[in-house]
Design a protein around this motif. Structure first.
Motif, PDB file in Angstrom:
ATOM      1  N   LEU A  58      15.482 -26.020 -65.992  1.00 54.54           N
ATOM      2  CA  LEU A  58      14.539 -25.264 -65.170  1.00 54.54           C
ATOM      3  C   LEU A  58      14.258 -26.039 -63.892  1.00 54.54           C
ATOM      4  O   LEU A  58      14.233 -25.491 -62.788  1.00 54.54           O
ATOM      5  CB  LEU A  58      13.245 -25.051 -65.961  1.00 54.54           C
ATOM      6  CG  LEU A  58      12.172 -24.212 -65.300  1.00 54.54           C
ATOM      7  CD1 LEU A  58      12.630 -22.785 -65.153  1.00 54.54           C
ATOM      8  CD2 LEU A  58      10.889 -24.255 -66.099  1.00 54.54           C
ATOM      9  N   ILE A  59      14.059 -27.361 -64.057  1.00 50.86           N
ATOM     10  CA  ILE A  59      13.773 -28.194 -62.891  1.00 50.86           C
ATOM     11  C   ILE A  59      14.973 -28.225 -61.951  1.00 50.86           C
ATOM     12  O   ILE A  59      14.835 -28.045 -60.740  1.00 50.86           O
ATOM     13  CB  ILE A  59      13.368 -29.606 -63.347  1.00 50.86           C
ATOM     14  CG1 ILE A  59      12.024 -29.502 -64.066  1.00 50.86           C
ATOM     15  CG2 ILE A  59      13.303 -30.566 -62.184  1.00 50.86           C
ATOM     16  CD1 ILE A  59      11.639 -30.717 -64.835  1.00 50.86           C
ATOM     17  N   ALA A  60      16.177 -28.406 -62.538  1.00 49.36           N
ATOM     18  CA  ALA A  60      17.388 -28.421 -61.703  1.00 49.36           C
ATOM     19  C   ALA A  60      17.516 -27.103 -60.934  1.00 49.36           C
ATOM     20  O   ALA A  60      17.814 -27.096 -59.740  1.00 49.36           O
ATOM     21  CB  ALA A  60      18.615 -28.652 -62.576  1.00 49.36           C
ATOM     22  N   GLY A  61      17.258 -25.997 -61.622  1.00 45.51           N
ATOM     23  CA  GLY A  61      17.362 -24.690 -60.980  1.00 45.51           C
ATOM     24  C   GLY A  61      16.362 -24.527 -59.856  1.00 45.51           C
ATOM     25  O   GLY A  61      16.700 -24.086 -58.758  1.00 45.51           O
ATOM     26  N   LEU A  62      15.116 -24.904 -60.119  1.00 43.40           N
ATOM     27  CA  LEU A  62      14.083 -24.763 -59.093  1.00 43.40           C
ATOM     28  C   LEU A  62      14.385 -25.658 -57.895  1.00 43.40           C
ATOM     29  O   LEU A  62      14.167 -25.265 -56.748  1.00 43.40           O
ATOM     30  CB  LEU A  62      12.706 -25.094 -59.683  1.00 43.40           C
ATOM     31  CG  LEU A  62      12.142 -24.036 -60.641  1.00 43.40           C
ATOM     32  CD1 LEU A  62      10.837 -24.501 -61.262  1.00 43.40           C
ATOM     33  CD2 LEU A  62      11.927 -22.714 -59.910  1.00 43.40           C
ATOM     34  N   ARG A  77      24.905 -20.374 -48.999  1.00 39.97           N
ATOM     35  CA  ARG A  77      23.591 -20.735 -49.540  1.00 39.97           C
ATOM     36  C   ARG A  77      23.186 -19.775 -50.649  1.00 39.97           C
ATOM     37  O   ARG A  77      22.489 -20.161 -51.585  1.00 39.97           O
ATOM     38  CB  ARG A  77      22.552 -20.748 -48.421  1.00 39.97           C
ATOM     39  CG  ARG A  77      22.689 -21.994 -47.542  1.00 39.97           C
ATOM     40  CD  ARG A  77      21.907 -21.872 -46.276  1.00 39.97           C
ATOM     41  NE  ARG A  77      20.481 -22.057 -46.489  1.00 39.97           N
ATOM     42  CZ  ARG A  77      19.556 -21.759 -45.566  1.00 39.97           C
ATOM     43  NH1 ARG A  77      19.917 -21.268 -44.407  1.00 39.97           N
ATOM     44  NH2 ARG A  77      18.294 -21.965 -45.804  1.00 39.97           N
ATOM     45  N   THR A  78      23.634 -18.510 -50.565  1.00 33.98           N
ATOM     46  CA  THR A  78      23.313 -17.569 -51.636  1.00 33.98           C
ATOM     47  C   THR A  78      23.943 -17.998 -52.945  1.00 33.98           C
ATOM     48  O   THR A  78      23.327 -17.897 -54.003  1.00 33.98           O
ATOM     49  CB  THR A  78      23.792 -16.157 -51.272  1.00 33.98           C
ATOM     50  OG1 THR A  78      23.175 -15.776 -50.062  1.00 33.98           O
ATOM     51  CG2 THR A  78      23.443 -15.166 -52.360  1.00 33.98           C
ATOM     52  N   ILE A  79      25.194 -18.500 -52.870  1.00 37.84           N
ATOM     53  CA  ILE A  79      25.842 -18.957 -54.103  1.00 37.84           C
ATOM     54  C   ILE A  79      25.028 -20.078 -54.730  1.00 37.84           C
ATOM     55  O   ILE A  79      24.728 -20.062 -55.924  1.00 37.84           O
ATOM     56  CB  ILE A  79      27.287 -19.412 -53.805  1.00 37.84           C
ATOM     57  CG1 ILE A  79      28.132 -18.180 -53.515  1.00 37.84           C
ATOM     58  CG2 ILE A  79      27.854 -20.192 -54.976  1.00 37.84           C
ATOM     59  CD1 ILE A  79      29.599 -18.402 -53.543  1.00 37.84           C
ATOM     60  N   VAL A  80      24.610 -21.044 -53.910  1.00 40.13           N
ATOM     61  CA  VAL A  80      23.823 -22.161 -54.436  1.00 40.13           C
ATOM     62  C   VAL A  80      22.499 -21.652 -55.005  1.00 40.13           C
ATOM     63  O   VAL A  80      22.088 -22.034 -56.105  1.00 40.13           O
ATOM     64  CB  VAL A  80      23.575 -23.201 -53.331  1.00 40.13           C
ATOM     65  CG1 VAL A  80      22.750 -24.348 -53.878  1.00 40.13           C
ATOM     66  CG2 VAL A  80      24.882 -23.712 -52.780  1.00 40.13           C
ATOM     67  N   ALA A  81      21.846 -20.760 -54.267  1.00 33.97           N
ATOM     68  CA  ALA A  81      20.544 -20.257 -54.722  1.00 33.97           C
ATOM     69  C   ALA A  81      20.678 -19.467 -56.014  1.00 33.97           C
ATOM     70  O   ALA A  81      19.839 -19.581 -56.911  1.00 33.97           O
ATOM     71  CB  ALA A  81      19.912 -19.391 -53.635  1.00 33.97           C
ATOM     72  N   THR A  82      21.767 -18.663 -56.143  1.00 33.44           N
ATOM     73  CA  THR A  82      21.900 -17.883 -57.377  1.00 33.44           C
ATOM     74  C   THR A  82      22.307 -18.775 -58.554  1.00 33.44           C
ATOM     75  O   THR A  82      21.970 -18.472 -59.692  1.00 33.44           O
ATOM     76  CB  THR A  82      22.895 -16.710 -57.228  1.00 33.44           C
ATOM     77  OG1 THR A  82      24.093 -17.174 -56.626  1.00 33.44           O
ATOM     78  CG2 THR A  82      22.320 -15.602 -56.388  1.00 33.44           C
ATOM     79  N   ILE A  83      22.994 -19.895 -58.272  1.00 33.29           N
ATOM     80  CA  ILE A  83      23.243 -20.856 -59.354  1.00 33.29           C
ATOM     81  C   ILE A  83      21.898 -21.403 -59.832  1.00 33.29           C
ATOM     82  O   ILE A  83      21.641 -21.531 -61.028  1.00 33.29           O
ATOM     83  CB  ILE A  83      24.165 -22.005 -58.888  1.00 33.29           C
ATOM     84  CG1 ILE A  83      25.581 -21.503 -58.664  1.00 33.29           C
ATOM     85  CG2 ILE A  83      24.190 -23.116 -59.932  1.00 33.29           C
ATOM     86  CD1 ILE A  83      26.501 -22.514 -58.026  1.00 33.29           C
ATOM     87  N   GLY A  84      21.009 -21.677 -58.888  1.00 35.34           N
ATOM     88  CA  GLY A  84      19.663 -22.129 -59.241  1.00 35.34           C
ATOM     89  C   GLY A  84      18.938 -21.081 -60.080  1.00 35.34           C
ATOM     90  O   GLY A  84      18.348 -21.403 -61.111  1.00 35.34           O
ATOM     91  N   LEU A  85      19.037 -19.818 -59.660  1.00 36.80           N
ATOM     92  CA  LEU A  85      18.403 -18.724 -60.407  1.00 36.80           C
ATOM     93  C   LEU A  85      18.949 -18.651 -61.828  1.00 36.80           C
ATOM     94  O   LEU A  85      18.204 -18.446 -62.781  1.00 36.80           O
ATOM     95  CB  LEU A  85      18.693 -17.391 -59.719  1.00 36.80           C
ATOM     96  CG  LEU A  85      17.760 -16.942 -58.621  1.00 36.80           C
ATOM     97  CD1 LEU A  85      18.243 -15.619 -58.060  1.00 36.80           C
ATOM     98  CD2 LEU A  85      16.357 -16.782 -59.173  1.00 36.80           C
ATOM     99  N   LEU A  86      20.275 -18.828 -61.923  1.00 35.67           N
ATOM    100  CA  LEU A  86      20.931 -18.795 -63.233  1.00 35.67           C
ATOM    101  C   LEU A  86      20.297 -19.818 -64.170  1.00 35.67           C
ATOM    102  O   LEU A  86      19.925 -19.503 -65.300  1.00 35.67           O
ATOM    103  CB  LEU A  86      22.408 -19.088 -63.012  1.00 35.67           C
ATOM    104  CG  LEU A  86      23.410 -19.175 -64.161  1.00 35.67           C
ATOM    105  CD1 LEU A  86      24.775 -18.845 -63.604  1.00 35.67           C
ATOM    106  CD2 LEU A  86      23.485 -20.533 -64.781  1.00 35.67           C
ATOM    107  N   TYR A  87      20.144 -21.053 -63.677  1.00 38.91           N
ATOM    108  CA  TYR A  87      19.532 -22.104 -64.497  1.00 38.91           C
ATOM    109  C   TYR A  87      18.108 -21.725 -64.892  1.00 38.91           C
ATOM    110  O   TYR A  87      17.704 -21.876 -66.035  1.00 38.91           O
ATOM    111  CB  TYR A  87      19.503 -23.427 -63.731  1.00 38.91           C
ATOM    112  CG  TYR A  87      20.818 -24.165 -63.692  1.00 38.91           C
ATOM    113  CD1 TYR A  87      21.862 -23.814 -64.534  1.00 38.91           C
ATOM    114  CD2 TYR A  87      21.016 -25.222 -62.813  1.00 38.91           C
ATOM    115  CE1 TYR A  87      23.056 -24.482 -64.497  1.00 38.91           C
ATOM    116  CE2 TYR A  87      22.220 -25.906 -62.770  1.00 38.91           C
ATOM    117  CZ  TYR A  87      23.237 -25.534 -63.615  1.00 38.91           C
ATOM    118  OH  TYR A  87      24.416 -26.216 -63.579  1.00 38.91           O
ATOM    119  N   VAL A  88      17.346 -21.224 -63.914  1.00 32.25           N
ATOM    120  CA  VAL A  88      15.935 -20.912 -64.162  1.00 32.25           C
ATOM    121  C   VAL A  88      15.824 -19.813 -65.221  1.00 32.25           C
ATOM    122  O   VAL A  88      15.075 -19.948 -66.200  1.00 32.25           O
ATOM    123  CB  VAL A  88      15.237 -20.495 -62.855  1.00 32.25           C
ATOM    124  CG1 VAL A  88      13.850 -19.962 -63.136  1.00 32.25           C
ATOM    125  CG2 VAL A  88      15.171 -21.670 -61.893  1.00 32.25           C
TER     126      VAL A  88
END
Lengths: 308, 314
Positions: B284-288, A100-111
């Motif tokens: 941003l939306i995809a990431g969130l 889940r950390t990998i998925v969450a940090t991929i999300g952080l990367l996008y953000v």
């Protein structure tokens, strides 16, 4: 130009890459070693460091050295703060579960990438180096009169590049001293060895995790600040260094500081060398395949003792 | 009705509903839905490996791209017809899955993820390196008159929708069959506890390899179909981003559910479609969404549905 000068040029460029890479990879390796999670957003902290350096240097103004010094002092702690916030808001709440950390940090990367794109924009912008004298490098050749020195055209470096290499050596030594000689380093190593026993001995594991995550991001940001006078700040600049630091960490063995430095030298210099002779794309293909095969056939890395 | 009958009724009903929808939908959504259905096949291939077998790959774009380039390169440079080219795409995906799969069997956990990531990156760079044939990032268009199978022009919206539905129906039925048979149950057992499954006498490596082959070939089928139906092949489809997308879709819809990939892909497609009308910051939306998912709905939409009400959902 003959082969010799080319090799020296490749070596110098490679050493600069290795210097920045070792800082960044060390951050990734610390985070993995202590927290047992893979931080895919690590490259973004590198990018944030570079972008913050541009902001700070622009805001300070005056002599370039002044702005750069301010960036060097401010950007890494700011990035570390951002990382610690992410740790508290997200990683802590999913219990540092590896997948889940990998998925969450991929999300952080996008953000992080998108926020940078929206505030900083898609342009690549440089930061002026504090000093940037051009240095020519002499080379020797055989002449009928015996060995003589000459200055081949195009063979040279800048004082700033040499300073980056020196700075990396100093910083790496400082981290090594921090890990081996201080109480904080002891806490970190205890947590790395056995999280539960460490907690039983009243080590605040949660705080150690947050600070290690911050330290790792700060190291990446430092690498970003150091590289930005050579390579401009851009919102996608974290991608390649991330892959390279993965490579370094894997080849060097996770959590091993000497291994990380040796691997960074190996990868940085060979990247510099191969790029002089072959296309950079081919160099990257070879490097990524090499890492995949190291992981498949020697999962503990070339120097590490533990399997990934 | 038994649970088995219920699940057949539900899934065949959804396929029938989608068949009827093609006569009702306005042109824009008609085209979008065809795209969603092709991408769903990619997500369903991913789901076999990630959702059912518990192997998290970060490099599935490799298989998608193998299918896409297997088809498009044999059309563009070998002058093959669309039919054989489609088979070439499938064969490319299968061969890629076989080679990569044998190597991947030696790794586990985080190493598995990083090795898949590295292979996909090498694949992406290879596409760029052979830019003379693949045209790299820019990509190339497959001419409309080359996109015919058995006389059907697949660039025609109705034929395209029907072909996409046919492919998705095939993927749904294959996945349902896999889940209902012993093979699928062993995969789930591997996901839940590999050691115990080994102890019960199952050949873990063979089952994993079979899952990788099925998953890779299904992803390649989606890639080949995407190239054929939408007439374009480019290096973007081999990039890291396209490895992350199926993970996102599957997690969003629900890993380890047959319908999850479709719901996830549909939801994400329209989320980005609608939000990009408002803002350019769809990343941003995809990431969130990704961060929120790991925090609040680790089982995904269909997964939550199964947990709360419909326990029989496969």
């Amino acid at each position: 130009m003959e082969l010799g000068p080319y090799l020296i040029l490749g070596l110098l460029e490679g050493l600069v890459t290795a210097a920045v890479l070792s800082l960044m990879a060390l951050g990734l390796s610390l985070v993995f070693g202590v927290m047992r999670v893979v931080n895919v957003a690590h490259g973004e902290f590198f990018m944030v460091g570079a972008v913050l350096a541009w902001w700070i240097a622009g805001a300070v103004g005056g002599h370039p050295a002044l702005g750069f010094l301010a960036a060097l002092l401010l950007a890494p702690p700011l990035t570390a703060g951002l990382a610690m916030l992410a740790d508290q808001l997200v990683l802590k709440r999913i219990g540092y579960d590896p997948e889940r950390t990998i998925v969450a940090t991929i999300g952080l990367l996008y953000v992080i990438q998108q926020i940078t794109l929206m505030t900083y924009g898609p342009d690549a912008r440089p930061v002026e180096a504090p000093f940037n004298q051009r240095l020519s490098i002499p080379f020797v050749e055989w002449t009928p009169e015996g060995l003589s020195m000459y200055w081949p055209w195009g063979l040279g470096t800048t004082s700033y590049k040499l300073a980056v290499i020196a700075a990396a050596v100093i910083l790496l030594t400082a981290i090594w001293l921090l890990m081996t000689r201080t109480r904080y380093g002891l806490l970190m190593r205890a947590t790395q060895l056995d999280r539960e026993t460490a907690q039983a001995f009243a080590i605040p594991v949660g705080r150690v995790y947050a600070s290690v995550f911050g330290l790792g991001a700060g190291l990446a940001a430092l690498g970003g600040v150091l590289i930005v006078p050579i390579q401009q700040a851009h919102y996608l600049m974290g991608h390649d260094p991330l892959l390279l630091s993965f490579i370094v960490v894997i080849i060097g063995g996770l959590g091993s500081l000497p291994g990380t430095v040796v691997a960074a030298l190996l990868i940085g210099v060979s990247d510099g060398m191969i790029s002089v002779f072959f296309s950079p794309t081919l160099a990257k293909i070879i490097a990524t395949l090499a890492v995949a095969f190291v992981l498949i056939f020697r999962p503990q890395g070339l120097f590490g003792k533990r399997a990934l | 009705m038994t649970d088995l009958q219920k699940s057949w009724v539900l899934h065949l009903g959804i396929i029938a509903l989608l068949f009827v929808l093609q006569f009702i939908l306005p042109a824009y959504h008609h085209g979008s839905l065809a795209r969603v259905m092709v991408l769903t096949c990619y997500a369903m291939g991913y789901n076999i490996l990630f959702g059912y077998t518990g192997l998290l790959s970060l490099g599935h774009a490799l298989f998608f791209a193998a299918g896409m380039y297997g088809l498009s390169l044999s059309i563009a440079h070998l002058d093959w017809n669309a039919g054989p080219a489609l088979l070439a795409g499938l064969a490319a995906g299968f061969a890629m899955a076989l080679v990569i799969g044998m190597l991947l069997l030696r790794t586990a956990g985080v190493a598995f993820m990083i090795v898949t990531l590295m292979f996909a990156q090498a694949g992406y760079l290879t596409v760029l390196y052979f830019g003379e044939w693949t045209r790299g990032d820019e990509g190339f268009v497959i001419q409309q008159d080359l996109r015919r199978i058995a006389g059907y022009d697949l660039s025609d919206p109705t034929n395209r929708y029907f072909a996409a539905l046919l492919l998705m129906a095939a993927c749904i039925i294959i996945t349902l069959r896999v889940v209902q048979t012993g093979f699928g149950r062993v995969l789930v057992a591997i996901r839940e506890n590999e050691e115990r499954t080994r102890m019960l006498g199952y050949d873990i490596q063979r089952h994993k390899l079979a899952a990788i082959l099925l998953s890779g070939t299904m992803s390649a089928a989606a890639g080949a179909a995407y190239g054929l139906l939408f007439g374009y092949a480019g290096a973007t489809f081999a990039s890291v981003q396209y490895s992350i997308f199926p993970l996102l879709w599957v997690l969003l819809g629900g890993a380890g559910t047959v319908l999850g990939p479709f719901i996830g892909t549909l939801f994400m497609f329209y989320l980005i479609d609608l939000s990009s009308e408002l803002t350019t910051a769809y990343m941003l939306i995809a990431g969130l969404v990704l961060v929120a998912l790991t925090l609040f709905a680790p089982q995904g939409l269909v997964g939550e549905l199964r947990r709360r009400t419909m326990r029989w959902l496969p």
